[in-house]
Motif scaffolding. Structure first.
Motif, PDB file in Angstrom:
ATOM      1  N   ALA A  94       0.833  -1.210   0.000  1.00  0.00           N
ATOM      2  CA  ALA A  94       0.000   0.000   0.000  1.00  0.00           C
ATOM      3  C   ALA A  94       0.871   1.264   0.000  1.00  0.00           C
ATOM      4  N   ILE A  95       1.940   1.250   0.781  1.00  0.00           N
ATOM      5  CA  ILE A  95       2.835   2.410   0.828  1.00  0.00           C
ATOM      6  C   ILE A  95       3.532   2.593  -0.521  1.00  0.00           C
ATOM      7  N   CYS A  96       3.980   1.502  -1.103  1.00  0.00           N
ATOM      8  CA  CYS A  96       4.636   1.587  -2.416  1.00  0.00           C
ATOM      9  C   CYS A  96       3.664   2.080  -3.482  1.00  0.00           C
ATOM     10  N   ASP A  97       2.424   1.612  -3.438  1.00  0.00           N
ATOM     11  CA  ASP A  97       1.408   2.112  -4.373  1.00  0.00           C
ATOM     12  C   ASP A  97       1.208   3.616  -4.192  1.00  0.00           C
ATOM     13  N   ALA A  98       1.152   4.055  -2.933  1.00  0.00           N
ATOM     14  CA  ALA A  98       0.964   5.479  -2.654  1.00  0.00           C
ATOM     15  C   ALA A  98       2.150   6.300  -3.164  1.00  0.00           C
ATOM     16  N   LEU A  99       3.328   5.703  -3.135  1.00  0.00           N
ATOM     17  CA  LEU A  99       4.529   6.393  -3.618  1.00  0.00           C
ATOM     18  C   LEU A  99       4.761   6.181  -5.115  1.00  0.00           C
ATOM     19  N   ALA A 100       3.932   5.353  -5.727  1.00  0.00           N
ATOM     20  CA  ALA A 100       4.048   5.027  -7.152  1.00  0.00           C
ATOM     21  C   ALA A 100       5.433   4.457  -7.479  1.00  0.00           C
ATOM     22  N   VAL A 101       5.891   3.549  -6.637  1.00  0.00           N
ATOM     23  CA  VAL A 101       7.166   2.885  -6.829  1.00  0.00           C
ATOM     24  C   VAL A 101       6.949   1.383  -6.634  1.00  0.00           C
ATOM     25  N   PRO A 102       7.506   0.558  -7.507  1.00  0.00           N
ATOM     26  CA  PRO A 102       7.334  -0.887  -7.341  1.00  0.00           C
ATOM     27  C   PRO A 102       7.973  -1.388  -6.040  1.00  0.00           C
ATOM     28  N   LEU A 103       7.307  -2.299  -5.382  1.00  0.00           N
ATOM     29  CA  LEU A 103       7.844  -2.903  -4.165  1.00  0.00           C
ATOM     30  C   LEU A 103       9.204  -3.534  -4.447  1.00  0.00           C
ATOM     31  N   SER A 104       9.353  -4.118  -5.628  1.00  0.00           N
ATOM     32  CA  SER A 104      10.632  -4.751  -5.977  1.00  0.00           C
ATOM     33  C   SER A 104      11.769  -3.736  -5.976  1.00  0.00           C
ATOM     34  N   ASP A 105      11.512  -2.488  -6.382  1.00  0.00           N
ATOM     35  CA  ASP A 105      12.549  -1.456  -6.361  1.00  0.00           C
ATOM     36  C   ASP A 105      12.955  -1.116  -4.924  1.00  0.00           C
ATOM     37  N   VAL A 106      11.966  -1.040  -4.043  1.00  0.00           N
ATOM     38  CA  VAL A 106      12.255  -0.757  -2.631  1.00  0.00           C
ATOM     39  C   VAL A 106      13.068  -1.895  -2.033  1.00  0.00           C
ATOM     40  N   LEU A 107      12.665  -3.130  -2.306  1.00  0.00           N
ATOM     41  CA  LEU A 107      13.383  -4.279  -1.756  1.00  0.00           C
ATOM     42  C   LEU A 107      14.803  -4.366  -2.318  1.00  0.00           C
ATOM     43  N   PHE A 108      14.976  -4.021  -3.583  1.00  0.00           N
ATOM     44  CA  PHE A 108      16.309  -3.996  -4.175  1.00  0.00           C
ATOM     45  C   PHE A 108      17.175  -2.951  -3.476  1.00  0.00           C
ATOM     46  N   ASP A 109      16.609  -1.772  -3.247  1.00  0.00           N
ATOM     47  CA  ASP A 109      17.318  -0.702  -2.551  1.00  0.00           C
ATOM     48  C   ASP A 109      17.713  -1.152  -1.142  1.00  0.00           C
ATOM     49  N   VAL A 110      16.800  -1.815  -0.457  1.00  0.00           N
ATOM     50  CA  VAL A 110      17.072  -2.319   0.887  1.00  0.00           C
ATOM     51  C   VAL A 110      18.195  -3.355   0.851  1.00  0.00           C
ATOM     52  N   SER A 111      18.139  -4.240  -0.117  1.00  0.00           N
ATOM     53  CA  SER A 111      19.169  -5.267  -0.257  1.00  0.00           C
ATOM     54  C   SER A 111      20.540  -4.631  -0.455  1.00  0.00           C
ATOM     55  N   GLU A 112      20.623  -3.645  -1.315  1.00  0.00           N
ATOM     56  CA  GLU A 112      21.892  -2.953  -1.551  1.00  0.00           C
ATOM     57  C   GLU A 112      22.386  -2.251  -0.289  1.00  0.00           C
ATOM     58  N   SER A 113      21.473  -1.604   0.434  1.00  0.00           N
ATOM     59  CA  SER A 113      21.852  -0.898   1.662  1.00  0.00           C
ATOM     60  C   SER A 113      22.416  -1.850   2.700  1.00  0.00           C
ATOM     61  N   LEU A 114      21.741  -2.980   2.879  1.00  0.00           N
ATOM     62  CA  LEU A 114      22.207  -3.961   3.855  1.00  0.00           C
ATOM     63  C   LEU A 114      23.561  -4.535   3.455  1.00  0.00           C
ATOM     64  N   ALA A 115      23.734  -4.825   2.174  1.00  0.00           N
ATOM     65  CA  ALA A 115      24.996  -5.386   1.699  1.00  0.00           C
ATOM     66  C   ALA A 115      26.135  -4.377   1.840  1.00  0.00           C
ATOM     67  N   GLU A 116      25.889  -3.133   1.478  1.00  0.00           N
ATOM     68  CA  GLU A 116      26.924  -2.103   1.594  1.00  0.00           C
ATOM     69  C   GLU A 116      27.333  -1.911   3.043  1.00  0.00           C
ATOM     70  N   ARG A 117      26.363  -1.903   3.927  1.00  0.00           N
ATOM     71  CA  ARG A 117      26.678  -1.731   5.350  1.00  0.00           C
ATOM     72  C   ARG A 117      27.499  -2.912   5.867  1.00  0.00           C
ATOM     73  N   THR A 118      27.149  -4.108   5.435  1.00  0.00           N
ATOM     74  CA  THR A 118      27.896  -5.298   5.845  1.00  0.00           C
ATOM     75  C   THR A 118      29.329  -5.219   5.343  1.00  0.00           C
ATOM     76  N   LEU A 119      29.501  -4.810   4.106  1.00  0.00           N
ATOM     77  CA  LEU A 119      30.848  -4.689   3.543  1.00  0.00           C
ATOM     78  C   LEU A 119      31.676  -3.646   4.289  1.00  0.00           C
ATOM     79  N   ARG A 120      31.071  -2.509   4.586  1.00  0.00           N
ATOM     80  CA  ARG A 120      31.798  -1.462   5.312  1.00  0.00           C
ATOM     81  C   ARG A 120      32.190  -1.938   6.705  1.00  0.00           C
TER      82      ARG A 120
END
Length: 144
Positions: A55-81
Motif C-alpha cells: 500500500a505504501i509503495c502504491d501510494a509512492l508510485a514505486v514498485p515494491l521490488s525497487d524498494v526491496l532492491f534498494d534495501v538489499s543494496e543498503s544492507l549489503a553495503e553496510r555489511t561490507l563497510r
C-alpha cells in the motif's frame, strides 16, 4: 550494531517519499494507513506487513521490488563497510584481484570493489553467505 531489515525498509521508504517532496500526511492518506504508524515504519520502529508495504509503495508510485532492491543494496553495503569481507563474484566479473576458495567459489577483495563501482553493484553477497536449498524428497514429488 547490525542494521535491521525494518530500519533499512524505513530508510528506503523515507528517501523515496522525500525525493518526491511529499509529506507523511499525503502518503499516509493515499496508502490508507495512520500518519503515526507510517512515521513509525519510516523510523524502523514498526515491522510493516507485506500488505502495508504494498500500500505504501502504491501510494509512492514505486514498485515494491525497487524498494526491496534498494534495501538489499543498503544492507549489503553496510555489511561490507563493517566487516571488510571479501565478496562472492560471478566468474564474468572477477578477472582481476580474484581468488578461488577451496569450494571453487571465485571471490574479489573488498578493496578492489572500492575502486570499481560496476563490481560493487554486481557483488553484494559476502563469503559468509551461503544459500542451501535441499533437494525435495522423492515422495513429496510423487504426491504433488
Amino acid at each position: 550494531m547490525a542494521l535491521l531489515l525494518r530500519e533499512a525498509l524505513g530508510d528506503s521508504l523515507r528517501r523515496t517519499r522525500v525525493s518526491q517532496s511529499r509529506t507523511l500526511r499525503e502518503v499516509s492518506s493515499s496508502a490508507r494507513v495512520s500518519l503515526g504508524y507510517l512515521s513509525e515504519v519510516e523510523r524502523g520502529r514498526k515491522e510493516a506487513s507485506s500488505e502495508l508495504l504494498a500500500a505504501i509503495c502504491d501510494a509512492l508510485a514505486v514498485p515494491l521490488s525497487d524498494v526491496l532492491f534498494d534495501v538489499s543494496e543498503s544492507l549489503a553495503e553496510r555489511t561490507l563497510r563493517r566487516t571488510g569481507a571479501d565478496v562472492v563474484m560471478p566468474g564474468a566479473y572477477a578477472d582481476q584481484g580474484s581468488t578461488h576458495s577451496e569450494s571453487g567459489v571465485e571471490t574479489v577483495d573488498a578493496a578492489l570493489l572500492a575502486q570499481d563501482p560496476l563490481l560493487a553493484q554486481e557483488s553484494l553477497i559476502t563469503q559468509e553467505t551461503r544459500v542451501v536449498i535441499p533437494a525435495p524428497a522423492a515422495r513429496a514429488l510423487a504426491a504433488a
